[in-house]
Enzyme design. Structure first.
Site, short mmCIF file in Angstrom:
data_model
loop_
_atom_site.label_atom_id
_atom_site.label_comp_id
_atom_site.label_asym_id
_atom_site.label_seq_id
_atom_site.Cartn_x
_atom_site.Cartn_y
_atom_site.Cartn_z
N LYS A 1 -8.15 -1.27 -6.51
CA LYS A 1 -6.53 -0.92 -7.36
C LYS A 1 -5.77 -2.68 -7.95
O LYS A 1 -5.33 -2.15 -7.79
CB LYS A 1 -5.75 -0.77 -5.74
CG LYS A 1 -5.99 1.00 -5.01
CD LYS A 1 -4.98 1.32 -4.41
CE LYS A 1 -4.92 0.18 -2.91
NZ LYS A 1 -6.51 0.97 -1.81
N ARG B 1 -11.49 -11.66 2.81
CA ARG B 1 -9.94 -11.87 3.54
C ARG B 1 -10.46 -12.07 5.22
O ARG B 1 -11.59 -10.78 5.51
CB ARG B 1 -9.64 -10.22 3.53
CG ARG B 1 -8.76 -10.78 2.30
CD ARG B 1 -8.05 -9.12 1.50
NE ARG B 1 -7.88 -8.44 2.08
CZ ARG B 1 -7.23 -7.09 1.80
NH1 ARG B 1 -7.42 -7.00 0.77
NH2 ARG B 1 -7.15 -6.10 3.08
N ARG C 1 -16.50 -8.41 -0.91
CA ARG C 1 -15.31 -9.00 -1.82
C ARG C 1 -14.64 -10.21 -1.36
O ARG C 1 -15.16 -11.09 0.26
CB ARG C 1 -13.77 -7.77 -1.26
CG ARG C 1 -12.96 -8.30 -1.59
CD ARG C 1 -11.85 -7.33 -1.75
NE ARG C 1 -11.30 -6.56 -0.73
CZ ARG C 1 -11.08 -5.97 -0.69
NH1 ARG C 1 -10.52 -5.12 -1.22
NH2 ARG C 1 -10.04 -5.23 1.26
N ARG D 1 -9.48 0.78 8.95
CA ARG D 1 -8.94 1.02 7.80
C ARG D 1 -9.51 2.45 6.92
O ARG D 1 -8.20 3.12 6.26
CB ARG D 1 -8.91 -0.12 6.64
CG ARG D 1 -7.78 -1.31 7.71
CD ARG D 1 -8.08 -2.36 6.64
NE ARG D 1 -8.42 -3.13 5.79
CZ ARG D 1 -9.06 -3.87 5.00
NH1 ARG D 1 -10.20 -4.21 6.25
NH2 ARG D 1 -9.08 -4.40 3.57
N ARG E 1 1.52 4.95 1.94
CA ARG E 1 0.57 5.17 2.78
C ARG E 1 0.77 5.89 3.75
O ARG E 1 -0.11 6.86 4.47
CB ARG E 1 0.27 3.66 3.60
CG ARG E 1 -0.59 3.15 2.68
CD ARG E 1 -1.69 1.65 3.53
NE ARG E 1 -1.80 0.94 3.14
CZ ARG E 1 -2.94 -0.81 3.17
NH1 ARG E 1 -3.91 0.25 3.25
NH2 ARG E 1 -2.02 -0.53 1.97
#
Ligand code: ADP
Length: 222
Positions: free
Chosen positions: A17, A162, A130, A173, A93
């Site tokens: 995204k 992150r 990532r 998540r 969300r």
């Protein structure tokens, strides 16, 4: 002049995204509004609010709806979104957030909600590798690092892993996504606002698919 756009991007963590929203934002000249980026900036600035948000985020939990809605309300009132529109990334969300979005953007609401679909096994591998720019939110990975060291190609910010890309927080998540956010695809389909786009493959191919569904929608509604 390029017409503005009012878009929402849905998709699991690691679906791409962030990467695609940055491209869409340049292509349609529309601000990219990422609730995750806004919250991470508050955490970095160590504001009172940022310190509260940090605890939720590190564990992989959602912040309360009223807090997120305050942020979104304030952002959607600024001049750039009023004139050009928005690309929402990470919001809504929950069905509650989606309902409020429809109310606060009425009567023009939104042009299109895109669900960027990538299978779970692929997103798990992507999230493990990532790396993200702490300043502009650009995404990299161990396979696709920045050109020089871990410094962002676009803004020279630090590129790091992150704090919530730990195995536990990722699992939480993803589970919350299935429970709270995945039902939004049916919810937006009922309102004739949803398009599904395959998020697998080269980022340029995925962008081309997105431009195509968005342009098609704009043609229909001209
Ligand atoms: P991801 O999609 O990978 O979980 P984001 O960068 O979009 O990451 O968001 C990071 C965190 O910020 C979320 O795990 C959550 O704690 C918080 N957050 C972001 N958007 C929302 C939202 N719309 N509602 C509640 N919490 C949010």
């Amino acid at each position: 002049m390029i017409p503005g756009a009012r878009l929402v991007m849905l998709g699991r963590q690691g679906a791409g995204k962030g990467t695609q929203c940055i491209r869409l934002s340049h292509h349609y000249v529309v601000p990219h509004i990422s609730t995750g980026d806004i919250l991470r900036a508050a955490v970095r600035e160590q504001t009172e609010f940022g310190l509260k948000a940090k605890a939720f985020m590190q564990e992989g939990n959602l912040l309360p709806d009223d807090v997120i809605l305050g942020i979104i309300n304030e952002r959607l009132e600024r001049d750039d979104t009023r004139t050009r529109g928005f690309i929402l990334d990470g919001f809504p969300r929950t069905v509650g957030q989606a309902t409020t979005l429809m109310e606060i953007t009425a009567p023009r609401c939104i042009d299109l909600v895109v669900d960027l679909v990538v299978p779970t096994e692929v997103v798990l591998a992507r999230l493990a590798g990532r790396r993200v720019c702490t300043d502009c939110g650009a995404n990299y990975s161990v396979e696709r690092p920045p050109k020089f060291g871990w410094v962002c190609d676009s803004c020279r910010g630090d590129v790091v892993q992150r704090a919530d890309d730990t195995t536990e927080a990722i699992e939480r998540r993803l589970a919350i996504y299935e429970r709270e956010t995945a039902p939004l695809t049916a919810w937006f389909t009922e309102r004739d606002l949803l398009a599904t786009v395959d998020g697998l493959g080269d980022p340029d191919e995925v962008s081309a698919r997105l431009f195509s569904v968005i342009d098609q929608r704009r043609e229909q509604h001209r």
